[in-house]
Write a protein that holds these residues in place. Structure first.
Motif, PDB file in Angstrom:
ATOM      1  N   TRP A 148       9.954  16.685 -42.977  1.00 56.88           N
ATOM      2  CA  TRP A 148      10.682  17.883 -43.437  1.00 56.88           C
ATOM      3  C   TRP A 148      12.064  18.220 -43.229  1.00 56.88           C
ATOM      4  CZ3 TRP A 148       7.304  20.441 -46.798  1.00 56.88           C
ATOM      5  CH2 TRP A 148       5.796  19.762 -46.707  1.00 56.88           C
ATOM      6  N   ASP A 149      12.311  17.550 -41.990  1.00 59.45           N
ATOM      7  CA  ASP A 149      13.439  18.352 -41.521  1.00 59.45           C
ATOM      8  C   ASP A 149      14.335  16.879 -40.961  1.00 59.45           C
ATOM      9  OD1 ASP A 149      11.694  17.673 -39.582  1.00 59.45           O
ATOM     10  OD2 ASP A 149      12.304  19.017 -38.244  1.00 59.45           O
ATOM     11  N   HIS A 150      14.057  15.812 -41.783  1.00 59.41           N
ATOM     12  CA  HIS A 150      14.918  14.904 -41.319  1.00 59.41           C
ATOM     13  C   HIS A 150      15.370  14.111 -42.486  1.00 59.41           C
ATOM     14  CE1 HIS A 150      16.448  11.272 -39.123  1.00 59.41           C
ATOM     15  NE2 HIS A 150      15.610  10.499 -39.950  1.00 59.41           N
ATOM     16  N   LYS A 151      16.435  13.788 -42.634  1.00 60.82           N
ATOM     17  CA  LYS A 151      17.417  13.017 -43.673  1.00 60.82           C
ATOM     18  C   LYS A 151      18.330  12.221 -43.157  1.00 60.82           C
ATOM     19  CE  LYS A 151      18.608  16.275 -46.467  1.00 60.82           C
ATOM     20  NZ  LYS A 151      18.759  17.187 -47.815  1.00 60.82           N
ATOM     21  N   THR A 152      18.591  10.959 -43.968  1.00 61.69           N
ATOM     22  CA  THR A 152      19.793  10.188 -43.460  1.00 61.69           C
ATOM     23  C   THR A 152      21.097  10.657 -44.315  1.00 61.69           C
ATOM     24  OG1 THR A 152      19.173   8.785 -45.154  1.00 61.69           O
ATOM     25  CG2 THR A 152      18.231   8.333 -42.901  1.00 61.69           C
ATOM     26  N   GLU A 153      22.245  10.126 -43.652  1.00 66.35           N
ATOM     27  CA  GLU A 153      23.337  10.381 -44.191  1.00 66.35           C
ATOM     28  C   GLU A 153      23.741   9.312 -45.066  1.00 66.35           C
ATOM     29  OE1 GLU A 153      25.445  13.246 -44.174  1.00 66.35           O
ATOM     30  OE2 GLU A 153      24.189  14.092 -42.799  1.00 66.35           O
ATOM     31  N   ASP A 154      24.325   9.742 -46.384  1.00 69.01           N
ATOM     32  CA  ASP A 154      24.611   8.544 -47.302  1.00 69.01           C
ATOM     33  C   ASP A 154      25.909   8.052 -46.836  1.00 69.01           C
ATOM     34  OD1 ASP A 154      22.298   9.160 -48.859  1.00 69.01           O
ATOM     35  OD2 ASP A 154      23.316  10.232 -50.246  1.00 69.01           O
ATOM     36  N   ARG A 155      26.018   6.598 -47.027  1.00 67.63           N
ATOM     37  CA  ARG A 155      27.067   5.913 -46.819  1.00 67.63           C
ATOM     38  C   ARG A 155      27.817   5.700 -48.322  1.00 67.63           C
ATOM     39  NH1 ARG A 155      25.586   1.420 -43.558  1.00 67.63           N
ATOM     40  NH2 ARG A 155      25.023   0.566 -45.673  1.00 67.63           N
ATOM     41  N   LEU A 156      28.881   6.444 -48.717  1.00 71.35           N
ATOM     42  CA  LEU A 156      29.330   6.725 -49.942  1.00 71.35           C
ATOM     43  C   LEU A 156      30.674   5.893 -50.029  1.00 71.35           C
ATOM     44  CD1 LEU A 156      28.708  10.355 -50.806  1.00 71.35           C
ATOM     45  CD2 LEU A 156      27.391   8.205 -51.162  1.00 71.35           C
ATOM     46  N   ASP A 157      31.001   4.627 -49.640  1.00 71.62           N
ATOM     47  CA  ASP A 157      31.918   3.721 -49.515  1.00 71.62           C
ATOM     48  C   ASP A 157      31.677   2.684 -50.575  1.00 71.62           C
ATOM     49  OD1 ASP A 157      33.859   1.941 -48.933  1.00 71.62           O
ATOM     50  OD2 ASP A 157      33.500   1.558 -46.962  1.00 71.62           O
ATOM     51  N   LEU A 158      32.553   2.706 -51.576  1.00 75.61           N
ATOM     52  CA  LEU A 158      32.450   1.922 -52.716  1.00 75.61           C
ATOM     53  C   LEU A 158      32.471   0.290 -52.475  1.00 75.61           C
ATOM     54  CD1 LEU A 158      34.056   3.904 -55.749  1.00 75.61           C
ATOM     55  CD2 LEU A 158      31.831   3.441 -55.143  1.00 75.61           C
ATOM     56  N   GLU A 159      33.611   0.207 -51.543  1.00 71.81           N
ATOM     57  CA  GLU A 159      33.980  -1.275 -51.302  1.00 71.81           C
ATOM     58  C   GLU A 159      32.525  -1.827 -50.599  1.00 71.81           C
ATOM     59  OE1 GLU A 159      36.475  -3.014 -52.199  1.00 71.81           O
ATOM     60  OE2 GLU A 159      37.298  -1.189 -53.249  1.00 71.81           O
ATOM     61  N   THR A 160      32.063  -1.192 -49.718  1.00 71.16           N
ATOM     62  CA  THR A 160      31.060  -1.732 -48.952  1.00 71.16           C
ATOM     63  C   THR A 160      29.648  -2.002 -49.992  1.00 71.16           C
ATOM     64  OG1 THR A 160      31.483  -0.454 -46.942  1.00 71.16           O
ATOM     65  CG2 THR A 160      29.384  -1.289 -47.103  1.00 71.16           C
ATOM     66  N   ALA A 161      29.556  -1.041 -50.763  1.00 71.09           N
ATOM     67  CA  ALA A 161      28.429  -1.079 -51.856  1.00 71.09           C
ATOM     68  C   ALA A 161      28.817  -2.199 -52.664  1.00 71.09           C
ATOM     69  CB  ALA A 161      28.562   0.217 -52.490  1.00 71.09           C
ATOM     70  N   LYS A 162      30.020  -2.279 -53.049  1.00 72.34           N
ATOM     71  CA  LYS A 162      30.487  -3.797 -53.945  1.00 72.34           C
ATOM     72  C   LYS A 162      30.110  -4.823 -53.159  1.00 72.34           C
ATOM     73  CE  LYS A 162      33.926  -2.860 -56.544  1.00 72.34           C
ATOM     74  NZ  LYS A 162      35.480  -2.915 -56.858  1.00 72.34           N
ATOM     75  N   ALA A 163      30.598  -5.120 -52.031  1.00 72.53           N
ATOM     76  CA  ALA A 163      30.294  -6.123 -51.159  1.00 72.53           C
ATOM     77  C   ALA A 163      28.858  -6.483 -51.069  1.00 72.53           C
ATOM     78  CB  ALA A 163      31.163  -5.963 -49.889  1.00 72.53           C
ATOM     79  N   ILE A 164      27.975  -5.675 -50.773  1.00 72.18           N
ATOM     80  CA  ILE A 164      26.580  -5.679 -50.656  1.00 72.18           C
ATOM     81  C   ILE A 164      26.112  -6.349 -51.753  1.00 72.18           C
ATOM     82  CG2 ILE A 164      24.479  -4.672 -50.127  1.00 72.18           C
ATOM     83  CD1 ILE A 164      25.911  -2.784 -48.126  1.00 72.18           C
ATOM     84  N   LEU A 165      26.413  -5.399 -53.154  1.00 77.12           N
ATOM     85  CA  LEU A 165      25.909  -6.037 -54.369  1.00 77.12           C
ATOM     86  C   LEU A 165      26.233  -7.508 -54.797  1.00 77.12           C
ATOM     87  CD1 LEU A 165      26.074  -2.607 -56.447  1.00 77.12           C
ATOM     88  CD2 LEU A 165      23.996  -3.503 -55.360  1.00 77.12           C
TER      89      LEU A 165
END
Length: 809
Positions: A301-318
Motif C-alpha cells: 500500500w505504501d511502497h513504490k519504486t522511483e522511475d528512472r526516466l533516462d532516455l539514453e539508458t533506456a535506449k541502451a537497454i533496448l
C-alpha cells in the motif's frame, strides 16, 4: 463324470483359487476366457479353472499357470452390458494339466483327474481335525468379519479332505496360500498345511489387536488432553490470563501503526483485528480472519519504486536486448519522455500484437529494467473465470485474492510493470467473463479504486504500467481494445533473423551448452540455409531451438574428442546436425501459364505464397471451388466471377461464357484451411486469363480485395507477404493503392529487390499481370471475331468495334 483324462477349455483365474465342492460365480472379461466359457456351454459344460501366478500377464502361457486346478461344471452364464460374462460354476475334482494347447480363440488343456490320498492312520487324522477345530474357533474370536454360524455349519462335514477344502476356501488368506492347499493331494499333509496357515493368521491377528488397543489408548489420552486444555482455556479466560489471540492481535496492530496505510484500509484492519480477539483460536473462523489480515498487510500500500526516466539508458537497454523493432522502441521512448515531462501519462496501457517468437514478452521485461520498476507477469492463457481476476469472497472455503492483487503482493511495490501475457487466449464460461473484469483494470479513470472480491478494499492501480501481449486481436472484445494503445510487431526479415542469431541466439546457446566461440563456428552460408530450410515462422523461437540442437551435437563431438579443431557449421554440412531440410519454399513457375496466378497470404507463422488455378470446361456455367476455402474466400471468388461477367465484352471474353463453360477455381494444398478476402484480385486475374487465353506473368504476385465494380481494397500483413514473395523470386507485386503507407515502412532491401505496383482498380492489375495472346492462341480469337460480327450490323460500325475490342486484348 467318470473319465480320468479330459480335454477341457481353460479359464485362468486372477487372484482367486477354486476348490472342489465350491459353488460360486465370477465375471469373465478376457476374450480367450469368454471363448472358453462359450465352448464349454456348447459341449458338455465342463471347464478347467486354474490359478494364474502372474496377474499382470493378459494372455498367460503354461509357465504362468499353476499345474493343479479344479475341474468345474458351468451351471449358468449371464451376459453383462459391458461385454463380460458372469459365470456360476460348481467345483467337482482336482485336475492336473498334462498338455497346454493354444487354439485360435482359446486355450485347451489335457487334464488328469486327481483323487485324494487317504491317511493311513485314522487317529492321527482325528487329532489333526480336532486341532483345526480349536484353531478355527480361536480365529473366529479374533476375526469378526466371518459369521461363526457359517463356519460352524462348515465344520459339520465328516470327510477330512472335503472339510479342508471348504475351510480354506472360506478363509481370508491370499490366493497363493489357497493354491498350496489345492496342490496337496495327501489329506494328512493338507490338514497340516491348513493348521500351519491358520496358526500364522492367528498370530498376525493377535499382533494387530495389540496395536489397535494401543492406538485406542493413545486416542483416549489425546481426547483427555484436549478436554483438559479446553478447561484450562476457560479458566485462563476467567482469570484474564488467556493471551494467545491477544498476542497475535498486538503483533498485527503494531504492523498497522508502523505502516502509512490509507485510512479506509487501517480502519478495516483494526476492525478485523478486534474480531480476531473475540474468535476462538482453535476455530475455523480464526484462521480465515488471520489469513485475511496477513494478506492485506502483505500488499504494498505504501511502497513504490522511483522511475528512472533516462532516455539514453533506456535506449541502451533496448538496443542491448533486442534487434530491430524500431517502432516499438520509439513508442517506449516516447512514453518515457512524456512520463518525464508530465509526471503521469494518461494512457499507460500498451498492447503488443504480433506473431509468436517476435520478442513481445521480453521487450516488456526490458522496459521494466529501463524504468527501474519491478516486473511481474500474469499469464491469461486459458483463464475463463472472473474470479481469477477479481478473486473470491473470503466467506468461501479456500478463498484467495485474484491474480492482480496476488501479483502486486509478489511484486512488492504498488507501481510495477505488470505484463498480461496472451490476453487474446482468455475465454468465458458460466462463472463469468474475465475480459469484462479487465475493463476496470485497463481504464485509467476507474482503476484508481480497484476492488478485489477478497480484500474488499480499494487499491490504486493508476501507478501500475500495464503491458499486454497478443498474437491476434480477433478474439479480444472491442471495449477492451478501446482501452489499450495497440502496437503491432511484424515478423522479422531474413537480415533481421541473421543479425539476431549472430548477436543474441548463437552466443546464448553456446554459453548454455558450455561451448566457446573457438569450439563452434557458424559459417556465413549456414544461417540463410538454416533459416530458409529448417524454420518457417515470423519470430525466432524455432530458430533458437535449431541452434540449440546444433550446439548439442557439437557438445557430443567435443566431449568424445572426435572433432579435429573447431567445429564449423556450413550450408553443406547442416544436414549432419539437423537432418534433411524440413521446408522447401515455392519458386516461380518455369514459364508463363494461362489461368495460374501467384497470390500472397498471411498466416500466424508469417507470410506465404498462394498459387490460384482456374480451368474452364464445356458445360452449363457451373462454378466449382476447391482447396479448403472458407466462406469469405468463396464469396471473393463469386465477386470476382461477377466482375468478369459484367465486363466480359471489354475484357475480350465471350459474353455467354457462363452458359457454355464450367469454371473450376482451385487453391493447392487442400489440407490447409484458407480464408480471407485478400485473394479477390488474384482470383479475378486467373479467371480473365483462363477465359481470354492470355498468359499470366510468372514473376508477378498480387494481393487485394475486389469489389463488384472492380475496385481494389486494402489488405493487412504487407511486410510478411512481401517477404514471402521475395523468397519465391517474385519481381513485381501488385498492391491496393491504399496500402502505400504500409509500403513506406518496408525494409529497404525489399524495396530495392521488388517492384511494387499500386492499383486502384482491376485495370491496373490486369495490365500488369497479363501478357498478350501468343501466336499459338490466336485461333480461339477468331471465334470472338465471328461472335462480335454476329452481334453488330453495319460494316463501318463492325470494324470500329472490332478494333476497339482487340485493342483491349
Amino acid at each position: 463324470m467318470t473319465k480320468n483324462r479330459l480335454t477341457l477349455p481353460l479359464v485362468p483365474l486372477r487372484g482367486m483359487t477354486v476348490f472342489p465342492g465350491m459353488t460360486l460365480h465370477f465375471d469373465v472379461g478376457r476374450p480367450r476366457s469368454i471363448a472358453a466359457v462359450r465352448r464349454a456351454m456348447d459341449t458338455d459344460k465342463y471347464i478347467f479353472l486354474c490359478y494364474q501366478t502372474d496377474i499382470a500377464v493378459d494372455q498367460p502361457q503354461a509357465k504362468d499357470l499353476a499345474q493343479i486346478g479344479t475341474i468345474a461344471e458351468i451351471r449358468q452364464i449371464l451376459n453383462l452390458p459391458d461385454g463380460n460374462i458372469r459365470v456360476l460354476i460348481n467345483g467337482l475334482d482336482r485336475g492336473k494339466i498334462t498338455r497346454f494347447t493354444e487354439l485360435d480363440q482359446l486355450v485347451e488343456v489335457n487334464v488328469t483327474r486327481l483323487e485324494d490320498i487317504p491317511a493311513s492312520d485314522d487317529i492321527q487324522i482325528q487329532v489333526l481335525v480336532r486341532r483345526m477345530y480349536h484353531l478355527v474357533e480361536e480365529f473366529l474370536s479374533l476375526y469378526d468379519r466371518l459369521s461363526p454360524e457359517a463356519m460352524t455349519s462348515l465344520l459339520s462335514i465328516e470327510n477330512p479332505g472335503e472339510l479342508t477344502d471348504v475351510v480354506i476356501s472360506n478363509f481370508p488368506v491370499k490366493a497363493q496360500l489357497k493354491q498350496e492347499i489345492l496342490d496337496e493331494i495327501s489329506v494328512e499333509a493338507r490338514l497340516k498345511k491348513l493348521i500351519a496357515i491358520i496358526s500364522h493368521e492367528i498370530d498376525i491377528l493377535k499382533i494387530e489387536k495389540e496395536l489397535a488397543d494401543k492406538v485406542q489408548e493413545s486416542l483416549d489420552e489425546n481426547q483427555r488432553e484436549y478436554v483438559l486444555r479446553e478447561k484450562l482455556k476457560v479458566i485462563q479466560e476467567e482469570l484474564g490470563d488467556g493471551a494467545s489471540a491477544e498476542d497475535d492481535a498486538q503483533k498485527y496492530r503494531k504492523q498497522v501503526n508502523s505502516r502509512q496505510l490509507p485510512q479506509e484500509v487501517a480502519d478495516k484492519l483494526n476492525e478485523e483485528i478486534t474480531r480476531l480477539t473475540k474468535t476462538h483460536p482453535y476455530s475455523q473462523e480464526y484462521g480465515v480472519v488471520q489469513n485475511y489480515i496477513e494478506t492485506v498487510l502483505a500488499l504494498p500500500w505504501d511502497h513504490k519504486t522511483e522511475d528512472r526516466l533516462d532516455l539514453e539508458t533506456a535506449k541502451a537497454i533496448l538496443e542491448r536486448d533486442h534487434y530491430g523493432l524500431q517502432k516499438v522502441k520509439e513508442r517506449i521512448l516516447e512514453y518515457i519522455a512524456v512520463r518525464k515531462l508530465s509526471g503521469q501519462p494518461k494512457n499507460n496501457i500498451l498492447c503488443l500484437v504480433g506473431p509468436p517468437g517476435t520478442g513481445k514478452t521480453s521487450i516488456a521485461r526490458s522496459l521494466a529494467e529501463a524504468l527501474g520498476r519491478n516486473y511481474i507477469r500474469i499469464s491469461l492463457g486459458g483463464v475463463q473465470n472472473e474470479s481469477e481476476i477479481r478473486g473470491h469472497r473470503k466467506t468461501y472455503v479456500g478463498a484467495m485474492p485474484g491474480r492482480i492483487i496476488d501479483a502486486l503482493k509478489r511484486a512488492g511495490s504498488s507501481n510495477p510493470l505488470m505484463l498480461f501475457d496472451e490476453i487474446d487466449k482468455m475465454s468465458h464460461s458460466y462463472n463469468g467473463d474475465p475480459a469484462s473484469a479487465m475493463l476496470e483494470v485497463f481504464d485509467p479513470e476507474q482503476n484508481q479504486s480497484f476492488r478485489d472480491h477478497y480484500i474488499e478494499l480499494p487499491f490504486d492501480l493508476s501507478g501500475v504500467l500495464f503491458v499486454a501481449t497478443a498474437n491476434s486481436l480477433d478474439t479480444v472484445p472491442k471495449p477492451l481494445l478501446d482501452r489499450m494503445d495497440i502496437m503491432e510487431i511484424s515478423g522479422y526479415t531474413m537480415d533481421e533473423k541473421m543479425n539476431i542469431a549472430k548477436k543474441y541466439l548463437i552466443p546464448k546457446q553456446r554459453r548454455m551448452h558450455g561451448l566457446k566461440a573457438s569450439q563452434l563456428k557458424f559459417n556465413a552460408s549456414a544461417l540463410p540455409a538454416l533459416i530458409e530450410s529448417y524454420t518457417r515462422e515470423s519470430g525466432v523461437r524455432s530458430l533458437e531451438r535449431r541452434i540449440a540442437a546444433i550446439c548439442r551435437k557439437a557438445a557430443v563431438k567435443t566431449v568424445e574428442d572426435s572433432a579435429e579443431g573447431p567445429i564449423s557449421v556450413t550450408a553443406k554440412n547442416l544436414s549432419e546436425f539437423l537432418g534433411k531440410p524440413i521446408y522447401h519454399y515455392d519458386k516461380t513457375a518455369a514459364q508463363d501459364q494461362i489461368g495460374l496466378v501467384n497470390g500472397l497470404a498471411w498466416t500466424e507463422s508469417g507470410g506465404d505464397t498462394l498459387s490460384i488455378e482456374v480451368n474452364t470446361m464445356s458445360g452449363t456455367g457451373k462454378l466449382e471451388l476447391t482447396g479448403n476455402l472458407g466462406d469469405v474466400m468463396q464469396e471473393s471468388a463469386k465477386a470476382a466471377l461477377s466482375f468478369v461477367r459484367a465486363n466480359a465484352f471489354r475484357l475480350g471474353i465471350a459474353q455467354d461464357f457462363y452458359k457454355k463453360l464450367d469454371i473450376h477455381i482451385h487453391v493447392p494444398e487442400g489440407a490447409v484451411p484458407k480464408d480471407g478476402p485478400s485473394a479477390g484480385i488474384t482470383m479475378a486475374t486467373a479467371l480473365v486469363s483462363a477465359l481470354s487465353g492470355r498468359p499470366v506473368n510468372r514473376l508477378v504476385a498480387m494481393t487485394g480485395e475486389i469489389t463488384l465494380r472492380g475496385r481494389v481494397l486494402p489488405i493487412g500483413g504487407l511486410k510478411e507477404k512481401a517477404l514471402a514473395a521475395f523468397r519465391m523470386g517474385i519481381k513485381t507485386i501488385v498492391l491496393p493503392f491504399d496500402n502505400k503507407p504500409d509500403y513506406e515502412e518496408l525494409p529497404q532491401n525489399l524495396k530495392d529487390s521488388i517492384s511494387f505496383v499500386f492499383a486502384k482498380d482491376m485495370n491496373t492489375v490486369l495490365k500488369t499481370a497479363l501478357l498478350p495472346v501468343s501466336t499459338a492462341k490466336k485461333q480461339p480469337l477468331q471465334k470472338e471475331v465471328r461472335y462480335i460480327d454476329a452481334l453488330i450490323s453495319g460494316s463501318e460500325q463492325k470494324e470500329r468495334v472490332r478494333a476497339d475490342h482487340f485493342q483491349q486484348i
